[in-house]
Design a protein around this motif. Structure first.
Motif, mmCIF file in Angstrom:
data_model
loop_
_atom_site.group_PDB
_atom_site.id
_atom_site.type_symbol
_atom_site.label_atom_id
_atom_site.label_comp_id
_atom_site.label_asym_id
_atom_site.label_seq_id
_atom_site.Cartn_x
_atom_site.Cartn_y
_atom_site.Cartn_z
ATOM 1 N N GLU A 380 0.832 -1.205 0.000
ATOM 2 C CA GLU A 380 0.000 0.000 0.000
ATOM 3 C C GLU A 380 0.874 1.266 0.000
ATOM 4 O O GLU A 380 0.658 2.182 -0.799
ATOM 5 C CB GLU A 380 -0.904 -0.025 1.245
ATOM 6 N N GLY A 384 1.662 3.991 -3.072
ATOM 7 C CA GLY A 384 1.434 5.419 -2.834
ATOM 8 C C GLY A 384 2.648 6.245 -3.205
ATOM 9 O O GLY A 384 2.529 7.299 -3.835
ATOM 10 N N PHE A 436 -5.272 9.372 -2.171
ATOM 11 C CA PHE A 436 -4.322 8.506 -1.458
ATOM 12 C C PHE A 436 -4.967 7.986 -0.166
ATOM 13 O O PHE A 436 -5.847 8.654 0.409
ATOM 14 C CB PHE A 436 -3.043 9.287 -1.083
ATOM 15 N N GLN A 440 -0.707 5.966 2.951
ATOM 16 C CA GLN A 440 0.062 6.510 1.824
ATOM 17 C C GLN A 440 0.337 7.998 2.034
ATOM 18 O O GLN A 440 1.446 8.490 1.790
ATOM 19 C CB GLN A 440 -0.711 6.306 0.515
#
Length: 747
Positions: A380, A384, A436, A440
């Protein structure tokens, strides 16, 4: 008494029963028995975990054992320092454990039974095996932690051990009403057996024994009942016969010596000294004349006990004698009892492996779920950052135009642009489209500028590709039984490669040890015992040459056969037997051995009043007399017993046995009391009774009077005795009946 308190009436026996069962279960589960999953008792588990917490790794300096013991006791195991230190010492002794779990530095005891030095002198650290195979996954949420005794710390319920430690290191423990005794096994063989079970869980115990040949004791030795192993490993109970390893070495001049280089596991400690004593006894009691000398040349290099033999010795017969008469062949009782699912259970080989494999799948499932969650978090964040690198100019514009971190974060997460100043409307529109995640956004805000270098971006993309591959791998392991089994087997192979070693114990079927016992040449000897209780036997010819001195110096002189027994009768009415062969045989001037040392007789509690050869009792009759004037005849055959000690007669309260004589019906009996009464009657007047009877009254005693002497003489012979410095001719005394007062001698 407060109003809310109440008295509960209950049966006392019920309370005691419940309390004792609670105590017993506490000892069984929480102290004495190992857990089938990690093969450790609570004290061992807590000690290893505490060392792990203290950071005493295999690649770090040793730490004082007193520190480890104190920390373990204070945090996890409040049962006294000696139990913790003893457990720590055993885990460091390579002659007790298949694989040592603790690397000890200092005096940790010896195979010959020497104790370890005090914990303030010794040091320890975890072994590499323990660190990498027993404790490595503790940080991956693979096991549950439970509160310690005072709920100030957390301790592991079980350690995430990757190998079947219960089999590899064995176990010993005595609980309440049950005990465990599991032999050690070879790590490589056990790993192969586990893999075989994982490939085919229908495998039988017989097939598992193709991999696990049998126990593998750290002391080596030879298991000689291979055929019994199937039953032992099927049921979890049985007896393993173990022999020491004996080699024959040739010496100069045609002599030979037996060298014991390996001992049975059960001989560890005091057993070695006991073995040496037993061999000495075989020589002393002339069971063998083949051994000239015995020496213990054991050192750090290993066991070496040397028996020097005389020329022409029968080596095979002697070896068999050692197996039969000493602990060179011993029995290891197997009882594979461990705690499984919170309850004590006796398990066979397959059952233990089954529990271990179930535990490994549970560990692997929790481990890879934890790793997967970490990789998903990384993915994740990586995604990002990669996305942020693509629009880095816009993100810099957002950051420069924001008045607070909160505004910047809100823009990155949900596209809120109200409080941010943009250079152009296009930037504002693009910013409003950003979505986002919170993680992130945090990673972007914390990102350092060097991450914008081209190579760093490439590294980030490469890292992301690895993360995606790991996620796919972990998901495959978690969703596919074969993939998880393969990972577990790979770890097992790694353990075998790193820590496996050759088998030490030989497994075979050997014939029962049979030896021809040297027949003792039967001969007559003379038993001599002085007034201090020192006894010996001498040759008849030796006695005849020294008859005058022997009779003067010794209280008892008894002819007997060297194959017979000597019977010792005491004033407390006991008869103790001692084999003539157990009495030292030698020269006339030898001191001998205290009779207390070779019989059950205790000179501090009783006095010997009569000694005879067991053959004398076979056909004759014995006349018993007590201080209170009770007499009886007992058939000597009643004393032909195997027991070392028996009650020879029954005595009234406060009475003592005064004298015993071998008697025939031709004898006349004269009883003499302390106050000078003499009574003469025939031995035929004395009834024959069993040894368990009190007897009958021999003489009527006046107040305060007791029987002092008993004389026997044959009819038609003259016998004179001295009483108060005056001679009394016994055969001239009036012949009376038993149980009368007798005649007063005025002295």
């Amino acid at each position: 008494m407060s109003s809310d308190s109440q008295i509960i009436r209950t049966e006392y026996s019920d309370v005691m029963k419940k309390s004792y069962i609670d105590y017993a279960m506490s000892v069984i589960v929480a102290r004495a028995l190992p857990d089938v999953r990690d093969g450790l008792k609570p004290v061992q588990r807590r000690t290893l975990y505490d060392m792990h917490e203290l950071g005493i790794r295999y690649d770090r300096p040793y730490r004082k054992c007193a520190r480890i013991v104190g920390d373990t006791m204070g945090k996890y195991h409040p049962h006294g320092d000696s139990s913790i230190y003893d457990a720590l010492v055993v885990m460091a002794q390579d002659f007790k454990k298949g694989m040592i779990l603790v690397d000890g530095h200092g005096n940790f005891g010896s195979i010959e039974g020497d104790g370890a030095a005090a914990m303030r002198y010794t040091e320890a650290r975890l072994s590499k095996l323990t660190q990498e195979v027993y404790l490595s996954d503790l940080d991956k949420d693979v096991i549950d932690f439970v509160p310690n005794f005072d709920e100030t710390e957390k301790e592991p319920e079980v350690l995430p051990v990757k190998i079947p430690n219960l089999l590899i290191n064995g176990a010993e423990g005595i609980a309440v009403g049950m005990a465990t005794s599991i032999p050690t096994h070879n790590l490589g063989e056990v790993v192969d057996a586990v893999k075989a079970y994982m490939k085919n869980n229908e495998i039988t115990t017989k097939q598992l024994l193709h991999y696990v040949k049998g126990p593998d004791f750290p002391t080596g030795g030879i298991v000689v009942n291979k055929d019994d192993l199937y039953s032992i490993y099927e049921t979890g109970q049985g007896k393993i016969k173990v022999r020491g390893k004996v080699n024959v070495e040739e010496l100069k001049g045609g002599k030979k010596q037996l060298v014991i280089s390996e001992i049975p596991y059960t001989m560890i400690g005091a057993g070695i000294g006991k073995f040496l004593n037993d061999v000495c006894n075989l020589v002393e009691t002339k069971k063998t004349g083949d051994i000239v000398d015995i020496s213990n040349q054991s050192s750090k290099e290993g066991i070496r006990i040397v028996l020097e033999l005389k020329r022409g010795a029968d080596v095979e017969n002697l070896k068999n004698m050692l197996y039969k008469k000493t602990r060179l062949e011993d029995t290891f009782g197997v009882n594979m009892l461990a705690v499984a699912n919170g309850k004590p259970e006796t398990m066979g080989l397959k059952s233990i492996i089954e529990h271990h494999v179930d535990f490994q799948f549970e560990l692997a499932t929790r481990k890879y779920k934890t790793l997967l969650a970490k990789e998903l978090d990384k993915k994740e964040i990586q995604e990002g950052l990669i996305k942020a690198c693509d629009v880095i100019d816009l993100i810099i514009e957002i950051l420069r135009g924001s008045k607070s971190v909160k505004d910047a974060r809100a823009c990155l997460i949900s596209g809120q642009t109200e409080n941010i100043t943009f250079k152009s409307s296009i930037s504002k529109k693009m910013a409003a489209m950003l979505r986002f995640t919170e993680r992130q956004a945090t990673a972007i805000l914390e990102m350092r500028l060097y991450r914008l270098i081209g190579l760093e971006i490439e590294a980030l993309q490469k890292e992301h590709a690895e993360t995606v591959a790991n996620i796919a791998k972990y998901e495959d392991i978690l969703n596919n039984y074969d993939s998880m089994a393969e990972v577990i087997m790979e770890e097992l192979d790694g353990c075998k490669k790193e820590y496996g070693r050759k088998r030490r114990t030989v497994i075979e079927n050997a014939e029962e040890a049979v030896f021809e016992e040297k027949k003792i040449e039967e001969q007559e000897v003379i038993f001599l015992m002085d007034r201090f209780g020192y006894s010996k036997t001498v040759d008849v010819a030796v006695y005849e040459r020294n008859k005058e001195a022997a009779d003067a110096e010794n209280k008892y002189v008894v002819p007997c056969m060297n194959t017979g027994r000597i019977c010792l009768f005491t004033d407390k009415g006991q008869m103790h037997q001692v084999k003539v062969l157990d009495i030292p045989y030698g020269k006339f001037r030898d001191k001998g051995t205290p009779i207390d040392n070779i019989s059950n007789f205790s000179s501090s509690e009783e006095q010997i009043i009569f000694i005879c050869d067991s053959e004398q009792t076979r056909y004759g009759k014995l006349l018993f007399s007590t201080k209170k004037g009770m007499i009886k005849k007992v058939d000597g055959s009643e004393f032909q017993v195997v027991k070392r000690s028996i009650a020879a007669t029954k005595l009234q309260e406060d009475d003592e046995l005064l004298d015993i004589h071998v008697v025939t019906d031709n004898h006349h009996v004269v009883l003499q009391t302390k106050n000078g009464f003499f009574l003469r009657f025939t031995a035929a007047d004395v009834p024959e009774k069993k040894k368990g009877a009190v007897g009958v009254r021999g003489i009527k005693l006046g107040r305060g009077d007791v029987l002092e002497q008993v004389y026997l003489f044959e009819e038609g012979t003259e016998m004179k005795v001295e009483y108060q410095k005056k001679e009394v001719t016994l055969n001239r005394l009036k012949l009376s009946s038993r149980d009368t007062k007798g005649v007063k001698n005025r002295g």
